[in-house]
Scaffold this motif. Structure first.
Motif, mmCIF file in Angstrom:
data_model
loop_
_atom_site.group_PDB
_atom_site.id
_atom_site.type_symbol
_atom_site.label_atom_id
_atom_site.label_comp_id
_atom_site.label_asym_id
_atom_site.label_seq_id
_atom_site.Cartn_x
_atom_site.Cartn_y
_atom_site.Cartn_z
ATOM 1 N N GLU A 236 0.844 -1.199 0.000
ATOM 2 C CA GLU A 236 0.000 0.000 0.000
ATOM 3 C C GLU A 236 0.877 1.248 0.000
ATOM 4 N N ILE A 237 0.554 2.178 -0.889
ATOM 5 C CA ILE A 237 1.226 3.471 -0.934
ATOM 6 C C ILE A 237 0.167 4.567 -0.855
ATOM 7 N N ARG A 238 0.439 5.570 -0.019
ATOM 8 C CA ARG A 238 -0.455 6.723 0.106
ATOM 9 C C ARG A 238 0.268 7.947 -0.445
ATOM 10 N N LEU A 239 -0.350 8.594 -1.420
ATOM 11 C CA LEU A 239 0.254 9.735 -2.114
ATOM 12 C C LEU A 239 -0.483 11.015 -1.739
ATOM 13 N N GLU A 240 0.271 11.992 -1.247
ATOM 14 C CA GLU A 240 -0.343 13.231 -0.778
ATOM 15 C C GLU A 240 -0.406 14.292 -1.884
ATOM 16 N N GLY A 241 -1.465 15.111 -1.824
ATOM 17 C CA GLY A 241 -1.532 16.317 -2.648
ATOM 18 C C GLY A 241 -2.072 16.145 -4.048
ATOM 19 N N LEU A 242 -2.832 15.070 -4.302
ATOM 20 C CA LEU A 242 -3.434 14.865 -5.629
ATOM 21 C C LEU A 242 -4.913 15.250 -5.593
ATOM 22 N N MET A 243 -5.444 15.590 -6.790
ATOM 23 C CA MET A 243 -6.846 16.009 -6.862
ATOM 24 C C MET A 243 -7.649 15.072 -7.748
ATOM 25 N N ASP A 244 -8.837 14.718 -7.275
ATOM 26 C CA ASP A 244 -9.802 14.032 -8.131
ATOM 27 C C ASP A 244 -10.311 15.049 -9.149
ATOM 28 N N GLY A 245 -10.481 14.620 -10.393
ATOM 29 C CA GLY A 245 -10.919 15.565 -11.425
ATOM 30 C C GLY A 245 -9.813 16.494 -11.878
ATOM 31 N N SER A 246 -8.546 16.108 -11.643
ATOM 32 C CA SER A 246 -7.414 16.940 -12.056
ATOM 33 C C SER A 246 -7.424 17.166 -13.565
ATOM 34 N N LYS A 247 -6.932 18.333 -13.978
ATOM 35 C CA LYS A 247 -6.802 18.643 -15.407
ATOM 36 C C LYS A 247 -5.485 18.139 -15.987
ATOM 37 N N GLN A 248 -4.627 17.573 -15.133
ATOM 38 C CA GLN A 248 -3.369 17.026 -15.653
ATOM 39 C C GLN A 248 -3.657 15.816 -16.543
ATOM 40 N N GLY A 249 -3.081 15.804 -17.737
ATOM 41 C CA GLY A 249 -3.326 14.704 -18.662
ATOM 42 C C GLY A 249 -2.913 13.361 -18.100
ATOM 43 N N ASP A 250 -1.831 13.348 -17.311
ATOM 44 C CA ASP A 250 -1.321 12.076 -16.788
ATOM 45 C C ASP A 250 -2.133 11.544 -15.612
ATOM 46 N N SER A 251 -3.196 12.251 -15.218
ATOM 47 C CA SER A 251 -4.095 11.689 -14.205
ATOM 48 C C SER A 251 -4.812 10.451 -14.745
ATOM 49 N N SER A 252 -4.725 10.228 -16.055
ATOM 50 C CA SER A 252 -5.276 8.999 -16.647
ATOM 51 C C SER A 252 -4.551 7.755 -16.138
ATOM 52 N N VAL A 253 -3.417 7.939 -15.473
ATOM 53 C CA VAL A 253 -2.657 6.810 -14.931
ATOM 54 C C VAL A 253 -3.530 5.952 -14.013
ATOM 55 N N ARG A 254 -4.449 6.576 -13.295
ATOM 56 C CA ARG A 254 -5.291 5.819 -12.365
ATOM 57 C C ARG A 254 -6.196 4.848 -13.121
#
Length: 417
Positions: A236-254
């Motif tokens: 398990e990894i917890r990543l801080e400071g990310l947003m749901d609905g981000s406009k960053q193109g690489d948010s598609s990684v999820r």
């Protein structure tokens, strides 16, 4: 040559604070400079690509060396050409002097910019005499680097007549263009797609405001990769400071990693508010991955490495910009994956595939990084399945300066030589 030999932790369970998004940082910095530079964004990225822009804007020397930062070269070209900041020579690394910039220069010249080549035609270094530009209409091929288009859009609100850009043919990396438009609007600009292929930026200047930059989804991809390649079922990894609905193109990684068995859990889904994201295995993945990376080419290395190490054949398309990145990433991936025993094939310099073909792997492969941060970042998680060495590991400073420190805090052992 510096080398790091990596050893993975036995237990992968940690919280990581990701670096700030360099894509948003660099866009916001140019906008703040166009506003007079009175107020810098908060949570600004500390990576090389952003630092060279900060330094250039702070000192404004006659010769500006942006080193290997492609974004900085494109954005600073447009900024210097459209502002009354005198004459400058804009240069960079040897690799940068072989990365094309003619399309952007031609577009700026059509808007009235005074730019000449100080070396080979079509490539940096550039001699730029800054002046106010009228703006107007442009037509640009949609299959070129989105950074050319973003550079033009960033100066659009400050042009006397605004800016209209019509993109012809196939439009690639559209999320990066959308990210730019979103950032423009965050600072009060009037900019939007006015048809399927046309962007209009009206002559409405930016408004100064406090601005907080979210963390980087591209950097998140390497932690997803670690969870995927770990043999630990409850990793398990917890990543801080990310947003749901981000406009960053690489948010598609999820989404893409959900196909490879990784679940993404947001602590909060409040729009526009950074939160903690938890990554866990869900135990199910596709037997073959076909994906078009036209909108997120920077994720390619992550998924090439992950799929091979998970023994998942793949066919990736939309890779036409990879040859003009920090290195020829298609060639680099084929070369380095062969060291690991995987034979990749490419088609027309825009597709990569692996059908399960293998060769003899090296016992302790030393991965060359080609002055490309994403080679070091994407290949490091392989250590969960076999020992590896990373050559010239310092390249990560281009986008993720604390990467090796973060690995050690999570429990990795790094032998440095």
């Amino acid at each position: 040559m510096t080398q790091y030999e990596l050893h993975a932790p036995e237990n992968l369970n940690a919280t990581v604070k990701l670096p700030a998004s360099k894509s948003i940082s660099n866009r916001a910095l140019i906008i703040c400079a166009l506003l007079g530079g009175k107020e810098l964004p908060q949570n600004l990225s500390d990576c090389d690509d952003t630092e060279v822009i900060v330094e250039a804007l702070r000192k404004m020397p006659e010769t500006i060396d942006i080193k290997a930062a492609g974004t900085a070269m494109r954005f600073m070209t447009a900024f210097l050409a459209s502002t009354e900041n005198g004459e400058h020579l804009l240069t960079g690394s040897e690799r940068m002097k072989h990365r094309p910039i003619k399309i952007l220069v031609d577009a700026l010249r059509m808007l009235g910019a005074d730019i000449s080549y100080a070396g080979e035609e079509g490539f940096p270094p550039l001699r730029i005499k800054g002046q106010k530009l009228d703006g107007g209409r442009l037509e640009i091929a949609g299959n070129v680097s989105s950074q050319y288009i973003s550079a033009l859009l960033l100066i659009g609100p400050m042009l006397r007549n605004g800016l209209e850009i019509r993109l012809t043919g196939e439009i690639i990396s559209r999320p990066y263009i959308d990210l730019t438009l979103w950032t423009l609007r965050e600072f009060g600009a009037d900019a939007e797609w006015t048809s399927v292929d046309t962007i209009t930026v009206r002559p409405k200047p930016y408004c100064s405001r406090p601005y907080f930059i979210e963390n980087d989804w591209s950097a998140a991809s390497y932690w997803y990769e670690m969870v995927a390649l770990s043999s630990q079922r409850d990793a398990e990894i917890r990543l801080e400071g990310l947003m749901d609905g981000s406009k960053q193109g690489d948010s598609s990684v999820r989404y893409i990693f959900s196909l490879l068995g990784i679940k993404t859990i947001f602590s909060s889904k409040e729009p526009g508010v950074p939160t903690t994201v938890t990554l866990r295995k869900n135990g199910h993945h596709v037997s073959r991955l076909e994906y078009d990376f036209i909108n997120s080419p920077d994720l390619t290395q992550t998924f090439v490495v992950t799929c091979c190490m998970m023994d998942i054949p793949f066919h990736f398309t939309g890779l036409q910009t990879l040859k003009i990145k920090e290195t020829d990433r298609i060639k680099a991936l084929k070369t380095e994956m062969r060291k690991l025993g995987f034979i990749l094939h490419d088609i027309n310099d825009c597709e990569l595939l692996w059908d399960g073909e293998r060769c003899q792997a090296e016992v302790l492969p030393a991965i060359d990084t080609y002055e490309d941060h994403r080679m070091a970042l994407a290949f490091s998680p392989i250590v969960f399945q076999q020992p590896i060495i990373i050559n010239n590991p310092h390249v990560v400073t281009k986008s993720y300066p604390r990467f090796w420190d973060d690995l050690e805090q999570v429990g990795f052992t790094i032998s440095k030589s």
